[in-house]
Design an enzyme around this catalytic site. Structure first.
Site, PDB file in Angstrom:
ATOM      1  N   HIS A   1       0.837  -1.199   0.000  1.00  0.00           N
ATOM      2  CA  HIS A   1       0.000   0.000   0.000  1.00  0.00           C
ATOM      3  C   HIS A   1       0.874   1.251   0.000  1.00  0.00           C
ATOM      4  O   HIS A   1       1.960   1.265   0.594  1.00  0.00           O
ATOM      5  CB  HIS A   1      -0.901  -0.005   1.238  1.00  0.00           C
TER       6      HIS A   1
ATOM      7  N   SER B   1      -7.874 -15.048  -1.249  1.00  0.00           N
ATOM      8  CA  SER B   1      -8.363 -13.693  -1.463  1.00  0.00           C
ATOM      9  C   SER B   1      -9.819 -13.656  -1.917  1.00  0.00           C
ATOM     10  O   SER B   1     -10.345 -14.623  -2.466  1.00  0.00           O
ATOM     11  CB  SER B   1      -7.488 -12.999  -2.514  1.00  0.00           C
TER      12      SER B   1
END
Length: 494
Positions: A213, A415
């Protein structure tokens, strides 16, 4: 003339002239009320502003040296709700209150509409906190250390510590061995975790995969830390072979590592055990600090069968998650947990508060811990497990349906983030609020995303693709470089 609260009404479909610089004619309450009933399904600003925003692009060099055009969002200054002073007779007429009520009604209607088309960002929009409305009249502030009361008595520390205890149990850290606090967002958790690592190893080098991120690299800039970007595998997880090579280049300095428990774009989970093994085999035993960025999947992975566990029984230093993502808190917040032994380097006594402080922000939203406490009590471990299983099932459904429709797609094993070819039309991207990077976009399947919503999206995407590529000249983008040849369905790899 009644004082106006701004021309933003025009952006919500209300009547009234609006100039290009955002200064508009105030709306009469009767007109505003009528506008509530005539609000279009898709809220649009004036066409000239849409066109201008569509042209707002900038170029940036990609990791592989290619030039990539990044489409920027609209300039909010063109559609903001201005704040203006009340007129002298405003209290007598009451028109200003009516106008503001109309603005809020229009805005609420826009939120309902945008929520229907929300797929690209990891927020759980399925929640009901009506029982907590009674607390909105209080200014609840948890400034300072969560475990030590300050002289400010309107706080929610008793809720905050209860939430922290819950997460400490989840990650297997004893009450007398952890310290943490409820942050204002996931980024703050990363800023704090990396700061703790820097305090433990002041001369340490920060390592993070290229798909970490952006807040991780923001932390490096803020703290003026040397930062080494590590390559990733096709899945998006850290490439430990490259990590090994880069560790050897800096053997004389300790390592501070950001480990992703779900990357931003592909939802990839870094192999924590392999990262630890790589560090220890290269002479970094007792000379490393690991921060786990679990913004989204940090709360999901404990409930995935056979998934590698994030636990403080392993030599990690801190873990952070977001509260407004999988949990479904209505305001941005997060949880940061670290080892108590590390926190003394950051903590200091604050006489003004009659407390200590080792947080980043100081004043902290005291309502957020109550929302988190409320949800954790209602759902518990079993409730979260059911929601995780639902998300994973629905993500597989979306991936399979996309491929059946001839759309290249990829889904990592642990995921609920489905990566697929970027839609050609930026208006379609904006309508469904898709997150895009280069030739790929993604949908993050959250508890609030059901099969009906996915079918609605899929049917519209298939219909639009038929028009985008009907001339036979335009072709869907090749995404083999992003997701692998086996997941690409472009003309070359179909």
């Amino acid at each position: 003339m009644v004082g106006s609260v701004g021309n933003g009404l025009a952006d919500l479909g209300a009547a009234g002239a609006v100039s290009m610089n955002g200064v508009g004619k105030p709306l009469h309450p009767a007109e505003a009320a009528a506008a509530v009933e005539t609000l279009p399904m898709e809220l649009e600003p004036p066409e000239a502003l849409v066109a201008a925003a569509a042209e707002a692009k900038r170029e940036e060099a990609g990791a592989n040296g290619r030039r990539r055009v990044i489409v920027m969002g609209r300039n909010v200054h063109t559609s903001c709700f201005a704040v203006k002073e009340p007129d002298a007779d405003d209290e007598e007429t009451g028109e200003r209150e009516a106008t503001m009520a109309s603005v809020l009604a229009l805005y609420r209607r826009s939120l309902v509409e945008r929520t229907k088309h929300h797929l690209g960002y990891p927020y759980n929009l399925d929640f009901d906190y009506g029982a907590l409305a009674q607390l909105q009249h209080f200014s609840i502030n948890n400034l300072g250390d969560p475990f030590i009361e300050s002289n400010y008595g309107v706080h929610s520390r008793q809720f905050e510590v209860g939430v922290l205890d819950w997460f400490a149990r989840l990650w297997e850290l004893e009450k007398d061995e952890y310290w943490g606090y409820i942050t204002n967002c996931g980024t703050e958790g990363n800023l704090h975790g990396i700061l703790v690592g820097r305090e433990v190893f002041p001369d340490g080098i920060l390592y993070a995969s290229r798909e970490s991120h952006y807040s991780v690299f923001k932390a490096a800039r803020m703290y003026r830390m040397d930062c080494v970007k590590v390559d990733t595998l096709m899945s998006g997880e850290i490439d430990c072979a490259d990590f090994h090579r880069k560790l050897l280049q800096n053997r004389d300095k300790p390592a501070i590592i950001n480990v992703n428990i779900g990357t931003t774009v592909k939802g990839a989970v870094d192999d924590l055990d392999l990262v630890i093994k790589t560090l220890e085999e290269n002479g970094f035993k007792d000379r490393f600090y690991i921060h786990c960025d679990g913004a989204l999947f940090g709360l999901m992975i404990p409930f995935v069968k056979k998934a590698p566990q994030v636990t403080f029984k392993k030599p990690i230093g801190s873990v952070s998650v977001s509260g407004h993502k999988f949990v479904g808190c209505p305001m941005p917040c997060g949880v940061q947990i670290t080892r108590l032994e590390h926190i003394n380097a950051l903590s200091s006594n604050v006489e003004y508060l009659a407390s200590r402080d080792a947080t980043i922000m100081g004043s902290r939203n005291g309502h957020a811990p109550i929302f988190l406490w409320y949800t954790l009590n209602r759902k518990g471990y079993r409730g979260f497990q059911k929601e995780v299983q639902k998300c994973l099932r629905n993500a597989h459904y979306l991936k399979d349906r996309l491929k059946e429709a001839g759309v290249g797609a990829m889904l990592n094993e642990l995921s609920s983030t489905v990566v697929f070819e970027r839609p050609k039309d930026e208006e379609f991207v904006r309508r469904w609020q898709l997150a895009c990077e280069g030739n790929i976009a993604h949908v993050v399947v959250m508890p609030s995303v059901n099969i009906d919503k996915l079918d609605y999206f899929l049917n519209e995407l298939v219909e639009k693709r038929a028009t985008w590529y009907q001339d036979g000249i335009s072709q869907p983008p090749c995404i083999a470089r992003d997701v692998g040849v086996e997941n690409c369905l472009c003309g070359l790899h179909k």
